[in-house]
Motif scaffolding. Structure first.
Motif, mmCIF file in Angstrom:
data_model
loop_
_atom_site.group_PDB
_atom_site.id
_atom_site.type_symbol
_atom_site.label_atom_id
_atom_site.label_comp_id
_atom_site.label_asym_id
_atom_site.label_seq_id
_atom_site.Cartn_x
_atom_site.Cartn_y
_atom_site.Cartn_z
ATOM 1 N N ALA A 20 0.822 -1.205 0.000
ATOM 2 C CA ALA A 20 0.000 0.000 0.000
ATOM 3 C C ALA A 20 0.858 1.257 0.000
ATOM 4 O O ALA A 20 0.574 2.227 -0.735
ATOM 5 N N LEU A 21 1.930 1.277 0.818
ATOM 6 C CA LEU A 21 2.806 2.443 0.877
ATOM 7 C C LEU A 21 3.486 2.681 -0.467
ATOM 8 O O LEU A 21 3.563 3.816 -0.961
ATOM 9 N N PHE A 22 3.988 1.597 -1.045
ATOM 10 C CA PHE A 22 4.683 1.737 -2.341
ATOM 11 C C PHE A 22 3.716 2.265 -3.411
ATOM 12 O O PHE A 22 4.062 3.152 -4.205
ATOM 13 N N ASP A 35 12.783 11.443 -10.134
ATOM 14 C CA ASP A 35 12.504 11.457 -8.693
ATOM 15 C C ASP A 35 11.612 10.288 -8.288
ATOM 16 O O ASP A 35 11.819 9.641 -7.255
ATOM 17 N N ALA A 36 10.610 10.008 -9.141
ATOM 18 C CA ALA A 36 9.718 8.883 -8.825
ATOM 19 C C ALA A 36 10.473 7.565 -8.881
ATOM 20 O O ALA A 36 10.309 6.691 -8.017
ATOM 21 N N ILE A 71 14.577 3.526 -3.670
ATOM 22 C CA ILE A 71 14.907 3.685 -2.246
ATOM 23 C C ILE A 71 13.897 2.936 -1.373
ATOM 24 O O ILE A 71 14.253 2.274 -0.387
ATOM 25 N N THR A 72 12.624 3.057 -1.750
ATOM 26 C CA THR A 72 11.586 2.375 -0.978
ATOM 27 C C THR A 72 11.763 0.863 -1.034
ATOM 28 O O THR A 72 11.635 0.161 -0.019
ATOM 29 N N LYS A 73 12.075 0.334 -2.208
ATOM 30 C CA LYS A 73 12.285 -1.113 -2.331
ATOM 31 C C LYS A 73 13.456 -1.580 -1.480
ATOM 32 O O LYS A 73 13.379 -2.601 -0.791
ATOM 33 N N VAL A 74 14.552 -0.823 -1.523
ATOM 34 C CA VAL A 74 15.725 -1.205 -0.728
ATOM 35 C C VAL A 74 15.421 -1.135 0.768
ATOM 36 O O VAL A 74 15.773 -2.035 1.549
ATOM 37 N N ALA A 75 14.741 -0.039 1.166
ATOM 38 C CA ALA A 75 14.421 0.119 2.594
ATOM 39 C C ALA A 75 13.516 -1.010 3.081
ATOM 40 O O ALA A 75 13.731 -1.585 4.161
#
Length: 456
Positions: free
Chosen positions: A34-36, A151-152, A158-162
Protein backbone atom coordinates in the motif's frame (compact mmCIF):
# COMPACT_ATOMS: atom_id res chain seq x y z
CA UNK A 1 -0.99 -47.61 9.48
CA UNK A 2 1.70 -44.98 9.87
CA UNK A 3 0.53 -41.53 10.77
CA UNK A 4 2.08 -38.59 8.92
CA UNK A 5 3.16 -35.85 11.27
CA UNK A 6 2.34 -32.32 10.24
CA UNK A 7 5.35 -29.97 9.97
CA UNK A 8 4.20 -27.81 12.86
CA UNK A 9 6.30 -26.88 15.92
CA UNK A 10 5.58 -28.99 18.96
CA UNK A 11 6.07 -26.36 21.67
CA UNK A 12 3.72 -23.53 22.54
CA UNK A 13 6.67 -21.16 22.55
CA UNK A 14 7.65 -22.03 18.97
CA UNK A 15 4.06 -21.92 17.75
CA UNK A 16 3.49 -18.51 19.36
CA UNK A 17 6.70 -17.16 17.81
CA UNK A 18 5.87 -18.54 14.39
CA UNK A 19 2.29 -17.29 14.55
CA UNK A 20 3.26 -13.77 15.67
CA UNK A 21 5.98 -13.53 13.03
CA UNK A 22 3.62 -14.73 10.30
CA UNK A 23 0.95 -12.21 11.29
CA UNK A 24 3.46 -9.35 11.36
CA UNK A 25 4.90 -10.49 8.01
CA UNK A 26 1.47 -10.43 6.40
CA UNK A 27 0.71 -7.03 7.91
CA UNK A 28 4.07 -5.62 6.79
CA UNK A 29 3.61 -7.00 3.27
CA UNK A 30 0.18 -5.43 2.95
CA UNK A 31 1.41 -2.13 4.42
CA UNK A 32 4.50 -2.11 2.16
CA UNK A 33 2.45 -2.73 -0.97
CA UNK A 34 0.00 0.00 0.00
CA UNK A 35 2.81 2.44 0.88
CA UNK A 36 4.68 1.74 -2.34
CA UNK A 37 1.52 2.17 -4.42
CA UNK A 38 0.58 5.44 -2.70
CA UNK A 39 4.10 6.88 -3.03
CA UNK A 40 4.36 5.88 -6.68
CA UNK A 41 0.94 7.33 -7.50
CA UNK A 42 1.72 10.59 -5.70
CA UNK A 43 5.02 11.12 -7.52
CA UNK A 44 3.41 10.24 -10.85
CA UNK A 45 0.63 12.73 -10.14
CA UNK A 46 3.10 15.50 -9.31
CA UNK A 47 5.00 14.92 -12.57
CA UNK A 48 1.77 14.85 -14.52
CA UNK A 49 0.59 18.12 -12.92
CA UNK A 50 3.85 19.89 -13.72
CA UNK A 51 3.78 18.79 -17.37
CA UNK A 52 0.09 19.64 -17.71
CA UNK A 53 0.62 23.16 -16.34
CA UNK A 54 3.45 23.78 -18.83
CA UNK A 55 1.39 22.39 -21.74
CA UNK A 56 -1.63 24.53 -20.83
CA UNK A 57 0.51 27.65 -20.69
CA UNK A 58 2.09 27.04 -24.07
CA UNK A 59 -1.26 26.01 -25.55
CA UNK A 60 -2.73 29.34 -24.45
CA UNK A 61 0.14 31.26 -26.09
CA UNK A 62 -0.37 29.28 -29.30
CA UNK A 63 -4.09 30.02 -29.32
CA UNK A 64 -3.36 33.75 -28.94
CA UNK A 65 -0.77 33.67 -31.75
CA UNK A 66 2.03 34.67 -29.37
CA UNK A 67 4.03 31.47 -29.67
CA UNK A 68 7.82 32.15 -29.71
CA UNK A 69 10.22 29.90 -31.60
CA UNK A 70 12.21 29.12 -28.43
CA UNK A 71 9.95 28.10 -25.58
CA UNK A 72 11.07 28.83 -22.01
CA UNK A 73 10.85 26.02 -19.42
CA UNK A 74 9.10 26.52 -16.11
CA UNK A 75 9.82 24.75 -12.86
CA UNK A 76 8.93 21.07 -13.05
CA UNK A 77 9.04 20.79 -16.88
CA UNK A 78 12.03 19.18 -18.64
CA UNK A 79 11.11 19.88 -22.24
CA UNK A 80 8.32 21.31 -24.43
CA UNK A 81 7.56 21.07 -28.10
CA UNK A 82 4.80 22.33 -30.44
CA UNK A 83 3.95 20.28 -33.53
CA UNK A 84 1.48 21.26 -36.25
CA UNK A 85 -1.01 18.94 -37.92
CA UNK A 86 1.55 17.87 -40.56
CA UNK A 87 4.05 16.78 -37.90
CA UNK A 88 6.39 19.79 -38.35
CA UNK A 89 7.94 21.21 -35.19
CA UNK A 90 6.96 24.88 -34.97
CA UNK A 91 8.45 25.67 -31.54
CA UNK A 92 10.51 23.89 -28.90
CA UNK A 93 12.46 24.35 -25.73
CA UNK A 94 16.23 24.78 -25.91
CA UNK A 95 16.99 21.08 -25.30
CA UNK A 96 14.78 19.97 -28.22
CA UNK A 97 15.84 22.45 -30.83
CA UNK A 98 16.44 20.68 -34.11
CA UNK A 99 14.88 17.42 -32.99
CA UNK A 100 11.87 15.80 -34.63
CA UNK A 101 8.51 15.44 -32.93
CA UNK A 102 8.81 13.57 -29.67
CA UNK A 103 5.52 11.74 -30.28
CA UNK A 104 2.85 11.25 -32.87
CA UNK A 105 -0.09 10.86 -30.51
CA UNK A 106 -2.75 13.51 -31.16
CA UNK A 107 -5.59 14.19 -28.76
CA UNK A 108 -8.97 14.97 -30.25
CA UNK A 109 -9.75 18.50 -31.22
CA UNK A 110 -10.27 20.85 -28.32
CA UNK A 111 -8.55 21.17 -25.03
CA UNK A 112 -8.31 17.48 -24.31
CA UNK A 113 -5.16 15.95 -22.89
CA UNK A 114 -3.41 12.63 -23.42
CA UNK A 115 -0.81 11.41 -20.95
CA UNK A 116 1.71 8.59 -21.30
CA UNK A 117 5.21 7.64 -20.28
CA UNK A 118 7.60 8.55 -23.05
CA UNK A 119 10.98 7.23 -24.08
CA UNK A 120 14.09 8.27 -22.13
CA UNK A 121 15.52 11.71 -22.76
CA UNK A 122 18.77 13.17 -21.72
CA UNK A 123 19.91 11.26 -18.66
CA UNK A 124 17.97 8.14 -19.55
CA UNK A 125 15.05 8.53 -17.13
CA UNK A 126 11.49 7.88 -18.05
CA UNK A 127 9.41 10.94 -18.95
CA UNK A 128 5.81 11.81 -18.24
CA UNK A 129 4.54 13.46 -21.48
CA UNK A 130 1.32 15.44 -21.70
CA UNK A 131 -0.18 16.30 -25.10
CA UNK A 132 -2.62 19.21 -25.44
CA UNK A 133 -4.35 20.28 -28.66
CA UNK A 134 -4.80 24.02 -29.28
CA UNK A 135 -6.30 26.05 -32.18
CA UNK A 136 -4.01 28.75 -33.52
CA UNK A 137 -4.57 31.33 -36.32
CA UNK A 138 -2.51 29.02 -38.54
CA UNK A 139 -4.37 25.83 -37.64
CA UNK A 140 -4.41 23.16 -34.98
CA UNK A 141 -1.19 22.33 -33.12
CA UNK A 142 -0.28 19.80 -30.48
CA UNK A 143 1.76 20.87 -27.48
CA UNK A 144 3.96 18.18 -25.93
CA UNK A 145 5.22 18.94 -22.44
CA UNK A 146 7.25 16.44 -20.45
CA UNK A 147 8.84 16.09 -17.07
CA UNK A 148 11.37 13.55 -15.88
CA UNK A 149 10.32 10.68 -13.62
CA UNK A 150 13.80 10.45 -12.13
CA UNK A 151 12.50 11.46 -8.69
CA UNK A 152 9.72 8.88 -8.83
CA UNK A 153 12.10 6.17 -10.02
CA UNK A 154 14.65 7.06 -7.34
CA UNK A 155 11.97 7.06 -4.66
CA UNK A 156 10.74 3.67 -5.87
CA UNK A 157 14.24 2.21 -5.68
CA UNK A 158 14.91 3.68 -2.25
CA UNK A 159 11.59 2.37 -0.98
CA UNK A 160 12.29 -1.11 -2.33
CA UNK A 161 15.73 -1.21 -0.73
CA UNK A 162 14.42 0.12 2.59
CA UNK A 163 11.60 -2.40 2.67
CA UNK A 164 13.89 -5.22 1.55
CA UNK A 165 16.30 -4.52 4.40
CA UNK A 166 13.93 -3.24 7.07
CA UNK A 167 11.24 -5.91 6.77
CA UNK A 168 13.54 -8.90 7.53
CA UNK A 169 15.15 -6.98 10.40
CA UNK A 170 11.74 -6.10 11.84
CA UNK A 171 10.50 -9.69 11.47
CA UNK A 172 13.64 -10.98 13.18
CA UNK A 173 13.08 -8.50 16.02
CA UNK A 174 9.45 -9.58 16.37
CA UNK A 175 10.47 -13.24 16.44
CA UNK A 176 13.17 -12.67 19.07
CA UNK A 177 10.94 -10.53 21.28
CA UNK A 178 8.05 -13.01 21.00
CA UNK A 179 10.37 -15.94 21.80
CA UNK A 180 11.74 -14.13 24.84
CA UNK A 181 8.38 -12.90 26.15
CA UNK A 182 6.72 -16.27 25.59
CA UNK A 183 9.59 -18.00 27.35
CA UNK A 184 9.23 -15.76 30.39
CA UNK A 185 5.45 -16.23 30.39
CA UNK A 186 5.73 -20.02 30.16
CA UNK A 187 8.51 -20.38 32.72
CA UNK A 188 6.03 -20.71 35.62
CA UNK A 189 4.09 -23.30 33.60
CA UNK A 190 7.26 -25.36 33.22
CA UNK A 191 7.86 -25.05 36.97
CA UNK A 192 4.30 -26.29 37.59
CA UNK A 193 4.81 -29.19 35.17
CA UNK A 194 8.11 -30.18 36.79
CA UNK A 195 6.59 -30.12 40.27
CA UNK A 196 3.53 -32.13 39.23
CA UNK A 197 5.83 -34.69 37.58
CA UNK A 198 7.57 -35.19 40.95
CA UNK A 199 4.34 -35.70 42.89
CA UNK A 200 3.61 -39.35 43.58
CA UNK A 201 1.30 -41.28 45.89
CA UNK A 202 3.86 -40.84 48.69
CA UNK A 203 4.37 -37.11 48.10
CA UNK A 204 0.84 -35.76 47.85
CA UNK A 205 1.71 -33.04 50.37
CA UNK A 206 3.76 -31.19 47.74
CA UNK A 207 2.23 -28.22 45.93
CA UNK A 208 3.09 -26.34 42.76
CA UNK A 209 4.63 -22.86 43.00
CA UNK A 210 2.23 -19.95 42.58
CA UNK A 211 3.69 -17.02 40.57
CA UNK A 212 3.60 -13.58 42.16
CA UNK A 213 1.81 -12.09 39.15
CA UNK A 214 -1.98 -12.28 39.37
CA UNK A 215 -2.46 -13.68 35.87
CA UNK A 216 -3.87 -16.80 34.22
CA UNK A 217 -0.82 -18.87 35.17
CA UNK A 218 -1.25 -17.91 38.83
CA UNK A 219 -4.91 -18.92 38.68
CA UNK A 220 -3.86 -22.20 37.06
CA UNK A 221 -1.39 -22.84 39.88
CA UNK A 222 -4.00 -22.11 42.56
CA UNK A 223 -6.50 -24.37 40.81
CA UNK A 224 -3.86 -27.10 40.56
CA UNK A 225 -3.10 -26.79 44.28
CA UNK A 226 -6.80 -26.95 45.12
CA UNK A 227 -7.07 -30.10 42.99
CA UNK A 228 -4.06 -31.58 44.81
CA UNK A 229 -5.72 -30.71 48.13
CA UNK A 230 -8.83 -32.63 47.10
CA UNK A 231 -6.73 -35.50 45.78
CA UNK A 232 -4.74 -35.72 48.99
CA UNK A 233 -7.91 -35.61 51.04
CA UNK A 234 -9.48 -38.34 48.89
CA UNK A 235 -6.40 -40.57 49.21
CA UNK A 236 -6.25 -40.04 52.97
CA UNK A 237 -9.94 -40.84 53.28
CA UNK A 238 -9.52 -43.91 51.10
CA UNK A 239 -6.61 -45.20 53.17
CA UNK A 240 -8.46 -44.54 56.40
CA UNK A 241 -11.56 -46.14 54.95
CA UNK A 242 -9.64 -49.26 53.92
CA UNK A 243 -8.01 -49.51 57.35
CA UNK A 244 -11.32 -49.03 59.18
CA UNK A 245 -13.13 -51.44 56.86
CA UNK A 246 -10.45 -54.06 57.40
CA UNK A 247 -10.77 -53.62 61.16
CA UNK A 248 -14.56 -53.82 61.07
CA UNK A 249 -14.52 -56.93 58.89
CA UNK A 250 -11.87 -58.61 61.01
CA UNK A 251 -13.97 -58.54 64.18
CA UNK A 252 -17.07 -60.47 62.99
CA UNK A 253 -14.94 -62.82 60.91
CA UNK A 254 -12.81 -63.61 63.97
CA UNK A 255 -15.89 -64.16 66.12
CA UNK A 256 -17.49 -66.35 63.45
CA UNK A 257 -14.34 -68.43 63.11
CA UNK A 258 -14.13 -68.86 66.88
CA UNK A 259 -17.72 -70.04 67.02
CA UNK A 260 -17.10 -72.59 64.27
CA UNK A 261 -13.94 -73.81 65.97
CA UNK A 262 -15.83 -74.21 69.25
CA UNK A 263 -18.56 -76.17 67.44
CA UNK A 264 -15.95 -78.48 65.96
CA UNK A 265 -14.12 -78.88 69.25
CA UNK A 266 -17.30 -79.63 71.21
CA UNK A 267 -19.61 -81.69 69.00
CA UNK A 268 -22.44 -81.47 71.50
CA UNK A 269 -25.78 -81.18 69.70
CA UNK A 270 -27.19 -79.27 72.67
CA UNK A 271 -24.76 -76.37 72.01
CA UNK A 272 -25.33 -76.14 68.29
CA UNK A 273 -28.52 -74.02 68.30
CA UNK A 274 -26.82 -71.26 70.30
CA UNK A 275 -23.66 -71.46 68.19
CA UNK A 276 -25.62 -71.37 64.95
CA UNK A 277 -27.73 -68.45 66.22
CA UNK A 278 -24.59 -66.46 67.10
CA UNK A 279 -22.96 -67.36 63.79
CA UNK A 280 -26.06 -66.23 61.94
CA UNK A 281 -26.03 -62.87 63.75
CA UNK A 282 -22.38 -62.30 62.81
CA UNK A 283 -23.09 -63.36 59.23
CA UNK A 284 -25.94 -60.84 59.03
CA UNK A 285 -23.64 -58.21 60.49
CA UNK A 286 -21.04 -59.02 57.81
CA UNK A 287 -23.69 -58.82 55.12
CA UNK A 288 -24.95 -55.44 56.35
CA UNK A 289 -21.40 -54.11 56.59
CA UNK A 290 -20.61 -55.28 53.06
CA UNK A 291 -23.79 -53.58 51.78
CA UNK A 292 -22.84 -50.34 53.54
CA UNK A 293 -19.32 -50.44 52.09
CA UNK A 294 -20.70 -51.06 48.60
CA UNK A 295 -23.12 -48.13 48.93
CA UNK A 296 -20.34 -45.84 50.15
CA UNK A 297 -18.21 -46.85 47.19
CA UNK A 298 -21.08 -45.98 44.83
CA UNK A 299 -21.59 -42.64 46.57
CA UNK A 300 -17.87 -41.84 46.38
CA UNK A 301 -17.84 -42.69 42.68
CA UNK A 302 -20.86 -40.39 42.14
CA UNK A 303 -22.50 -42.93 39.88
CA UNK A 304 -25.52 -41.50 38.04
CA UNK A 305 -28.86 -42.74 39.36
CA UNK A 306 -32.39 -42.23 38.14
CA UNK A 307 -34.23 -39.34 39.79
CA UNK A 308 -37.98 -38.85 39.84
CA UNK A 309 -40.35 -36.46 41.64
CA UNK A 310 -41.08 -37.91 45.11
CA UNK A 311 -43.75 -36.93 47.62
CA UNK A 312 -41.70 -36.67 50.80
CA UNK A 313 -44.69 -37.00 53.13
CA UNK A 314 -45.75 -40.24 51.43
CA UNK A 315 -42.16 -41.53 51.50
CA UNK A 316 -41.90 -40.82 55.24
CA UNK A 317 -45.24 -42.53 56.00
CA UNK A 318 -44.39 -45.70 54.06
CA UNK A 319 -40.90 -45.89 55.55
CA UNK A 320 -42.19 -45.58 59.11
CA UNK A 321 -45.03 -48.06 58.44
CA UNK A 322 -42.55 -50.64 57.10
CA UNK A 323 -40.48 -50.61 60.31
CA UNK A 324 -41.45 -53.61 62.42
CA UNK A 325 -39.99 -54.43 65.79
CA UNK A 326 -38.79 -50.90 66.63
CA UNK A 327 -38.02 -50.39 70.30
CA UNK A 328 -39.98 -47.12 70.43
CA UNK A 329 -42.88 -45.75 68.37
CA UNK A 330 -42.20 -42.83 66.05
CA UNK A 331 -44.36 -39.70 66.27
CA UNK A 332 -44.77 -37.99 62.90
CA UNK A 333 -45.80 -34.50 61.83
CA UNK A 334 -45.67 -34.37 58.05
CA UNK A 335 -46.52 -31.40 55.85
CA UNK A 336 -48.18 -32.71 52.67
CA UNK A 337 -47.40 -31.68 49.12
CA UNK A 338 -43.60 -31.40 49.35
CA UNK A 339 -41.98 -32.83 46.20
CA UNK A 340 -38.28 -33.58 45.84
CA UNK A 341 -36.38 -34.74 42.77
CA UNK A 342 -34.43 -37.80 43.88
CA UNK A 343 -33.82 -41.51 44.02
CA UNK A 344 -36.44 -43.24 46.15
CA UNK A 345 -34.18 -46.04 47.36
CA UNK A 346 -31.46 -43.66 48.48
CA UNK A 347 -33.83 -41.27 50.24
CA UNK A 348 -35.49 -44.20 52.03
CA UNK A 349 -32.01 -45.28 53.12
CA UNK A 350 -31.26 -41.77 54.41
CA UNK A 351 -34.45 -41.70 56.50
CA UNK A 352 -33.93 -45.29 57.70
CA UNK A 353 -30.41 -44.52 58.91
CA UNK A 354 -31.61 -41.43 60.79
CA UNK A 355 -34.42 -43.41 62.46
CA UNK A 356 -32.07 -46.31 63.29
CA UNK A 357 -29.71 -43.84 64.96
CA UNK A 358 -32.60 -42.35 66.96
CA UNK A 359 -33.76 -45.84 68.04
CA UNK A 360 -30.30 -46.58 69.42
CA UNK A 361 -30.12 -43.45 71.56
CA UNK A 362 -33.72 -42.45 72.41
CA UNK A 363 -35.08 -42.92 75.93
CA UNK A 364 -38.87 -42.88 75.43
CA UNK A 365 -39.73 -40.75 72.40
CA UNK A 366 -38.73 -40.27 68.73
CA UNK A 367 -40.22 -37.55 66.56
CA UNK A 368 -40.14 -37.21 62.76
CA UNK A 369 -41.10 -33.76 61.38
CA UNK A 370 -41.36 -32.73 57.73
CA UNK A 371 -41.96 -29.10 56.79
CA UNK A 372 -40.84 -26.58 54.21
CA UNK A 373 -38.53 -23.58 54.10
CA UNK A 374 -40.26 -21.59 51.37
CA UNK A 375 -37.69 -18.78 51.37
CA UNK A 376 -34.92 -21.21 50.41
CA UNK A 377 -37.18 -23.60 48.49
CA UNK A 378 -36.15 -26.52 50.71
CA UNK A 379 -37.87 -29.54 52.23
CA UNK A 380 -36.74 -29.83 55.87
CA UNK A 381 -36.69 -33.31 57.49
CA UNK A 382 -36.04 -33.40 61.27
CA UNK A 383 -35.44 -36.51 63.39
CA UNK A 384 -35.24 -35.87 67.15
CA UNK A 385 -35.24 -38.05 70.25
CA UNK A 386 -35.06 -37.63 74.02
CA UNK A 387 -31.75 -39.41 74.36
CA UNK A 388 -28.59 -38.07 76.02
CA UNK A 389 -27.92 -35.74 73.10
CA UNK A 390 -24.77 -35.02 71.13
CA UNK A 391 -21.96 -32.88 72.61
CA UNK A 392 -21.17 -29.75 70.62
CA UNK A 393 -17.63 -30.95 69.93
CA UNK A 394 -18.93 -34.14 68.29
CA UNK A 395 -21.70 -32.69 66.12
CA UNK A 396 -19.57 -32.95 62.98
CA UNK A 397 -17.50 -35.96 64.01
CA UNK A 398 -20.56 -38.25 64.10
CA UNK A 399 -20.82 -37.93 60.32
CA UNK A 400 -17.31 -39.35 59.83
CA UNK A 401 -17.09 -42.96 58.74
CA UNK A 402 -16.70 -45.65 61.41
CA UNK A 403 -17.22 -43.08 64.17
CA UNK A 404 -18.93 -44.25 67.39
CA UNK A 405 -19.40 -41.98 70.35
CA UNK A 406 -20.31 -45.03 72.45
CA UNK A 407 -18.25 -47.78 70.85
CA UNK A 408 -19.35 -50.69 73.03
CA UNK A 409 -23.06 -49.88 72.79
CA UNK A 410 -22.95 -49.38 69.03
CA UNK A 411 -21.11 -52.62 68.52
CA UNK A 412 -23.59 -54.55 70.64
CA UNK A 413 -26.47 -53.13 68.59
CA UNK A 414 -24.81 -54.01 65.33
CA UNK A 415 -23.76 -50.49 64.28
CA UNK A 416 -20.49 -50.01 62.39
CA UNK A 417 -20.47 -46.21 62.51
CA UNK A 418 -21.46 -45.83 58.84
CA UNK A 419 -25.15 -44.93 59.04
CA UNK A 420 -24.85 -41.16 59.47
CA UNK A 421 -21.91 -40.96 57.03
CA UNK A 422 -24.04 -42.69 54.39
CA UNK A 423 -27.00 -40.42 55.18
CA UNK A 424 -24.90 -37.27 54.71
CA UNK A 425 -23.41 -38.54 51.43
CA UNK A 426 -26.93 -39.29 50.15
CA UNK A 427 -28.05 -35.78 51.12
CA UNK A 428 -25.07 -34.29 49.26
CA UNK A 429 -25.85 -36.42 46.20
CA UNK A 430 -29.28 -34.76 46.19
CA UNK A 431 -27.69 -31.28 46.48
CA UNK A 432 -28.84 -31.06 50.11
CA UNK A 433 -27.29 -30.92 53.57
CA UNK A 434 -27.38 -32.96 56.79
CA UNK A 435 -26.41 -31.40 60.11
CA UNK A 436 -27.03 -31.55 63.83
CA UNK A 437 -29.09 -28.47 64.72
CA UNK A 438 -30.46 -27.09 68.00
CA UNK A 439 -33.96 -28.28 68.93
CA UNK A 440 -36.37 -27.52 71.72
CA UNK A 441 -35.54 -30.90 73.24
CA UNK A 442 -31.79 -30.47 72.85
CA UNK A 443 -30.57 -31.25 69.33
CA UNK A 444 -31.80 -33.13 66.31
CA UNK A 445 -30.46 -34.27 62.97
CA UNK A 446 -31.89 -32.15 60.13
CA UNK A 447 -31.78 -32.88 56.40
CA UNK A 448 -32.52 -30.11 53.92
CA UNK A 449 -33.29 -31.08 50.33
CA UNK A 450 -34.16 -28.80 47.37
CA UNK A 451 -37.81 -28.84 46.36
CA UNK A 452 -38.67 -29.96 42.85
CA UNK A 453 -39.02 -27.03 40.39
CA UNK A 454 -42.44 -28.37 39.49
CA UNK A 455 -43.48 -28.54 43.14
CA UNK A 456 -45.39 -25.96 45.21
Amino acid sequence: MRLVRHPWPGSVRARATLGATAVVALALTAASVALFAMLHADLQRNANDAATAQADTVGQLAAEGKLPDLLPLTHGADFIQVVDSSGRVVAASQNLVGRPAVAHLRPHEGRLRATWSGEPFGEGHRQRIVAVTAQTPGGAVTVYAGTSLRDADAADEITKVALGIGTPLLLATVALVTWWVTGRALRPVEAIRSEVAEITGRALHRRVPVPAAQDEVARLARTMNATLDRLEDAVVRQRRFIADASHELRSPITVLRTQLEVALAHPDPALWPDLVRDALEDTVRLQDLASDLLLLARLDAAEPVSRIPLDMAELCRTTVAARHGDRLPIDTRLQPGLTVEGNRGWLVRLLTNLLDNAQRHADRRIELVLHTDQDARLAVLEVTDDGPGIPDADRERIFERFTRLDDARSRDLGGAGLGLAIARDIAHQHHGTLHVEPHRNGAGIVARLPLSPSGP
